[in-house]
Design a protein around this motif. Structure first.
Motif, PDB file in Angstrom:
ATOM      1  N   CYS A 120      15.075  24.792  -6.557  1.00  0.00           N
ATOM      2  CA  CYS A 120      16.367  24.089  -6.577  1.00  0.00           C
ATOM      3  C   CYS A 120      16.379  22.928  -5.576  1.00  0.00           C
ATOM      4  N   MET A 121      15.795  23.144  -4.413  1.00  0.00           N
ATOM      5  CA  MET A 121      15.705  22.060  -3.431  1.00  0.00           C
ATOM      6  C   MET A 121      14.902  20.881  -3.993  1.00  0.00           C
ATOM      7  N   ALA A 122      13.785  21.191  -4.668  1.00  0.00           N
ATOM      8  CA  ALA A 122      12.951  20.137  -5.248  1.00  0.00           C
ATOM      9  C   ALA A 122      13.704  19.379  -6.336  1.00  0.00           C
ATOM     10  N   LEU A 123      14.468  20.093  -7.140  1.00  0.00           N
ATOM     11  CA  LEU A 123      15.244  19.440  -8.192  1.00  0.00           C
ATOM     12  C   LEU A 123      16.340  18.551  -7.610  1.00  0.00           C
ATOM     13  N   LYS A 124      17.031  19.054  -6.587  1.00  0.00           N
ATOM     14  CA  LYS A 124      18.113  18.270  -5.977  1.00  0.00           C
ATOM     15  C   LYS A 124      17.563  17.016  -5.298  1.00  0.00           C
TER      16      LYS A 124
END
Length: 407
Positions: A82-86
């Motif tokens: 999720c961090m990578a996507l954000k």
């Protein structure tokens, strides 16, 4: 455009760089207009590390606490993805199995899914978010964390696809699809464009490690289109479908050659030839929670019976100890165990309408001077037990005999 559930295994998310590569792949699907739910495993090696810690604390770890421990592996991955996507400008939200409310029974370490609450996931998808779910885990009625057993992330992915009525469930692994056999054994093995659920179920049960067997059962039951793809290279993968393509006149009789190295054989010789003796032999094996596969009963020259069956190689010592006790009770002549056998199988829905499959198989093995010890069949498979040293030769000869080498 549609709703796609994607599952990424441990090697696909094994490093920070690979998690970032998954984020890039997911972004590509979002740009194409798809709604995406992602199911991830723990990073490669993490579950084994956690199990090692547990074994340092207890020789046989408490099952409830073991589930609490090993479920944390996937929690790390969902947060990082999720961090990578954000970071890439794509809103995303992570969910543990409990947060989704993947409701299971209370069989710790091997729980089965009972229901899935899809409300929060649908709300996030409607807001344009990517939903990232921890595979392999759920929660029971009492709120206890449960896990689904090894390979359970596949089952999570298929179950979510069924609950959400997804257009497709994509399983990303370190191979680019389902092959006619293991390419490491037969260098002429070919990737299949499609395979039926029945065939994939047989392949999975007979030793193919590409998909967890429960995930294939789930997909077949709920008719979820399932596709196996590579995380590391683009390609169409293999579609696993409910339909047999009856219009394809070139459909091969046999679709694949499966094998299992984890076999062992047990024989109890000289048991009485009387009703109920097979039950007296095999019931104690079942009560010891040992699964039996191939079973053959033969009458010996002295009018007694020999009963032979196979078990998982890890269960051989335990099963042999049980059988020794049975032999004493039945006054049997002897018990013999053999851990140097393997099972090789031919699988194909085309076998239903074609004669001569067994003779082709047996002739191919005879031509290589390979002795068949045990045989078992179903409507779409024939399995034989042979000496372990002949495994690769048997697979290659059968692959060729059934025309699977052809381009």
């Amino acid at each position: 455009m549609g709703l796609i559930v994607q599952k990424y295994g441990g090697t696909s998310v094994g490093t920070v760089e690979r998690i970032q590569a998954v984020a890039d792949k997911v972004i590509g699907f979002r740009k194409a207009g798809h709604d995406i739910v992602v199911v991830v495993s723990a990073m490669s090696g993490e579950t084994n590390r956690l199990l090692g810690l547990a074994n340092h604390m207890q020789e046989v770890p408490d099952a409830r606490e073991l589930d609490v421990l090993v479920s944390t592996g996937e929690q790390v991955t969902i947060a990082l993805l999720c961090m990578a996507l954000k970071k890439r400008g794509q809103d995303a939200r992570s969910y543990t199995g409990a947060q989704v409310r993947i409701l299971t029974d209370n069989a710790h370490t091997k729980a089965r899914i009972k229901s899935i609450d899809d409300a929060n996931m649908r709300a996030d998808l409607n807001l344009g978010r990517v939903v990232v779910v921890a595979g392999f885990q759920g929660v029971d009625e009492a709120g206890n964390i449960t896990t689904l057993g090894r390979g359970g992330s596949d089952t999570t992915g298929v179950a979510l696809a069924a609950a959400l009525k997804a257009d497709e469930c994509q399983i990303y692994t370190d191979v680019d699809g389902v092959y006619t056999t293991d390419p490491r054994v037969a260098d002429k093995a070919r990737r299949l464009d499609r395979i039926t659920f029945e065939e994939m179920l047989e392949m999975a049960s007979l030793g193919s490690k590409i998909l967890q067997i429960r995930s294939v059962e789930f997909a077949g039951k709920y008719q979820v289109p399932l596709r196996v793809l590579s995380s590391f290279e683009d390609g169409p993968g293999t579609l696993i479908t409910i339909d047999e393509d009856l219009s394809d006149m070139e459909q091969p009789v046999v679709s694949g050659i499966a094998f299992n190295r984890d076999e062992a054989k047990l024989s109890i010789r000289g048991v009485p030839d009387s009703p109920g003796v097979a039950s007296k032999v095999l019931a104690p094996i079942g009560e010891a929670n040992i699964e039996v596969d191939v079973i053959v009963q033969n009458m010996a020259a002295d009018s007694t019976n020999d009963i032979t069956f196979t078990v998982h190689r890890n269960d051989l010592a335990k099963a042999q100890a049980v059988l020794e006790q049975v032999a004493k009770e039945l006054n049997a002549r002897e018990v013999v165990g053999d851990a140097t056998v393997v099972k090789v199988s031919v699988v194909g829905v085309g076998m239903r309408s074609h004669a001569g499959v067994a003779s082709t198989m047996f002739n191919a093995l005879a031509a290589e001077n390979i002795n068949i010890q045990l045989i078992t069949t179903s409507e779409i498979k024939i399995s034989v037990v042979i000496e372990e040293k002949y495994l690769e030769l048997a697979v290659r000869s059968l692959h060729s005999a059934f025309g699977l080498d052809a381009e």
